[in-house]
Every structure is written in structure tokens, then in C-alpha cells.
Design a protein around this motif. Structure first.
Motif, PDB file in Angstrom:
ATOM      1  N   UNK A 134       1.131  26.641  33.079  1.00 19.00           N
ATOM      2  CA  UNK A 134       0.467  26.863  31.796  1.00 19.00           C
ATOM      3  C   UNK A 134      -0.451  28.059  32.021  1.00 19.00           C
ATOM      4  N   UNK A 135      -0.261  29.121  31.236  1.00 16.71           N
ATOM      5  CA  UNK A 135      -1.006  30.358  31.476  1.00 16.71           C
ATOM      6  C   UNK A 135      -2.136  30.598  30.477  1.00 16.71           C
ATOM      7  N   UNK A 136      -2.080  30.007  29.312  1.00 17.98           N
ATOM      8  CA  UNK A 136      -3.205  30.026  28.366  1.00 17.98           C
ATOM      9  C   UNK A 136      -2.998  28.926  27.339  1.00 17.98           C
ATOM     10  N   UNK A 137      -3.738  28.967  26.272  1.00 19.22           N
ATOM     11  CA  UNK A 137      -3.794  27.863  25.309  1.00 19.22           C
ATOM     12  C   UNK A 137      -2.446  27.245  24.945  1.00 19.22           C
ATOM     13  N   UNK A 138      -1.444  28.022  24.620  1.00 18.57           N
ATOM     14  CA  UNK A 138      -0.167  27.426  24.222  1.00 18.57           C
ATOM     15  C   UNK A 138       1.022  28.194  24.815  1.00 18.57           C
ATOM     16  N   UNK A 182      -2.633  21.950  26.969  1.00 16.16           N
ATOM     17  CA  UNK A 182      -2.620  21.438  28.336  1.00 16.16           C
ATOM     18  C   UNK A 182      -3.579  22.258  29.186  1.00 16.16           C
ATOM     19  N   UNK A 183      -4.054  21.668  30.276  1.00 14.25           N
ATOM     20  CA  UNK A 183      -4.923  22.389  31.203  1.00 14.25           C
ATOM     21  C   UNK A 183      -4.127  23.515  31.867  1.00 14.25           C
ATOM     22  N   UNK A 184      -4.789  24.646  32.070  1.00 14.19           N
ATOM     23  CA  UNK A 184      -4.148  25.786  32.727  1.00 14.19           C
ATOM     24  C   UNK A 184      -3.931  25.444  34.191  1.00 14.19           C
ATOM     25  N   UNK A 239       6.406  29.457  24.915  1.00 16.86           N
ATOM     26  CA  UNK A 239       5.339  28.774  24.185  1.00 16.86           C
ATOM     27  C   UNK A 239       5.650  27.279  24.124  1.00 16.86           C
ATOM     28  N   UNK A 240       4.595  26.501  23.899  1.00 16.87           N
ATOM     29  CA  UNK A 240       4.770  25.056  23.757  1.00 16.87           C
ATOM     30  C   UNK A 240       3.886  24.551  22.633  1.00 16.87           C
ATOM     31  N   UNK A 285      -1.707  22.449  40.900  1.00 15.75           N
ATOM     32  CA  UNK A 285      -2.777  23.430  41.087  1.00 15.75           C
ATOM     33  C   UNK A 285      -3.402  23.718  39.737  1.00 15.75           C
ATOM     34  N   UNK A 286      -4.696  23.586  39.691  1.00 15.54           N
ATOM     35  CA  UNK A 286      -5.411  23.814  38.432  1.00 15.54           C
ATOM     36  C   UNK A 286      -6.233  25.070  38.543  1.00 15.54           C
ATOM     37  N   UNK A 287      -6.216  25.878  37.495  1.00 13.78           N
ATOM     38  CA  UNK A 287      -7.029  27.091  37.454  1.00 13.78           C
ATOM     39  C   UNK A 287      -8.211  26.836  36.532  1.00 13.78           C
ATOM     40  N   UNK A 288      -9.393  27.067  36.993  1.00 16.02           N
ATOM     41  CA  UNK A 288     -10.605  26.826  36.191  1.00 16.02           C
ATOM     42  C   UNK A 288     -11.086  28.074  35.535  1.00 16.02           C
TER      43      UNK A 288
END
Length: 133
Positions: A70-74, A42-44, A84-85, A130-133
Motif C-alpha cells: 500500500x503506497x498511499x491512501x487508496x 489500509x495502513x501504508x 487502486x483499491x 512491514x509498516x511505513x510510518x
């Protein structure tokens, strides 16, 4: 004797190369398929969760106790606890942390709908706010 050993070594290495050639030629960067569909992330960013409203009242009823980021890849974080997800196909399953066992359908980018829970209001939804790029 040395000629025989050299011939056996040459023949064996040729067989080994021939046996490995299809595996190397057929390899790709795509991992093999897994049950449930292709693995993704998912997008961070931050997701806010709510229960659906009705046509004559509120648009939605916030349920901030289910908000997460979502803080990083999974990995996700909810109420200060990291978890985790697993995202396969269009299903997101929280596999660890505060929401272990919670499942969502990914409706679109930034829109998740809870699976499995039978609520009178309908399924909870979580929207990326809110999306973090």
C-alpha cells in the motif's frame, strides 16, 4: 415601486435563508453512507501473501506473485505496477492495476483474506510484514 421591490427582495432572501437553515444545521463532517459500508484506507506498508498450510506440515505456502504494498491512501503497487483499491465496510476490492477484481475480507489490521476464489488449500491470506510510518 422601489418599496415593493425591496419588500419582495427581503421576503425572498428570508425564505432562502429559512430553506437553507436545515441543510446547514444538519450538516456534519461525516460523508453520506455508501453501499458496502463506511469507506476507509489500509495502513501504508508491505503485504506478503500465502496459502494456508496444514496441521501436519507447513505453516503456510508463500505466493510472492501476489505480494503488494500500500503506497498511499487508496493505491497499491504490485510487481512494479501501480493500482487502486476500494475499502468499504470490511471488504477490500482491487479496482485497478495488476490485481484488478481481486477481493479480500479485512479480518483485522494487517490481515486480509481472499474472497471468492475457491482453492483446494483454502483462501489466500495476505499479512502486513512491514509498516511505513
Amino acid at each position: 415601486m422601489p418599496r415593493t421591490l425591496a419588500a419582495i427582495t427581503l421576503a425572498t432572501s428570508g425564505l432562502l435563508a429559512a430553506a437553507c437553515a436545515p441543510a446547514v444545521a444538519g450538516s456534519s463532517t461525516e460523508p453520506p453512507p455508501v453501499a458496502g459500508g463506511k469507506i476507509g484506507t489500509l495502513a501504508i506498508g508491505k503485504y506478503a501473501c500465502e496459502l494456508p498450510g496444514d496441521a501436519g506440515g507447513k505453516i503456510g505456502e508463500p505466493v510472492p506473485e501476489y505480494d503488494f504494498s500500500i503506497v498511499n491512501a487508496s493505491s497499491y503497487k504490485a510487481q512494479g505496477i501501480r493500482g487502486s483499491y476500494l475499502y468499504t465496510g470490511n471488504t477490500v476490492t482491487m479496482t485497478g492495476g495488476k490485481f484488478k477484481g481481486l477481493r479480500f475480507e479485512r479480518v483485522s489490521a494487517g490481515f486480509l483474506r481472499e474472497l471468492g476464489e475457491q482453492r483446494p488449500e483454502g483462501p489466500m491470506r495476505c499479512i502486513m510484514v512491514a509498516r511505513r510510518y
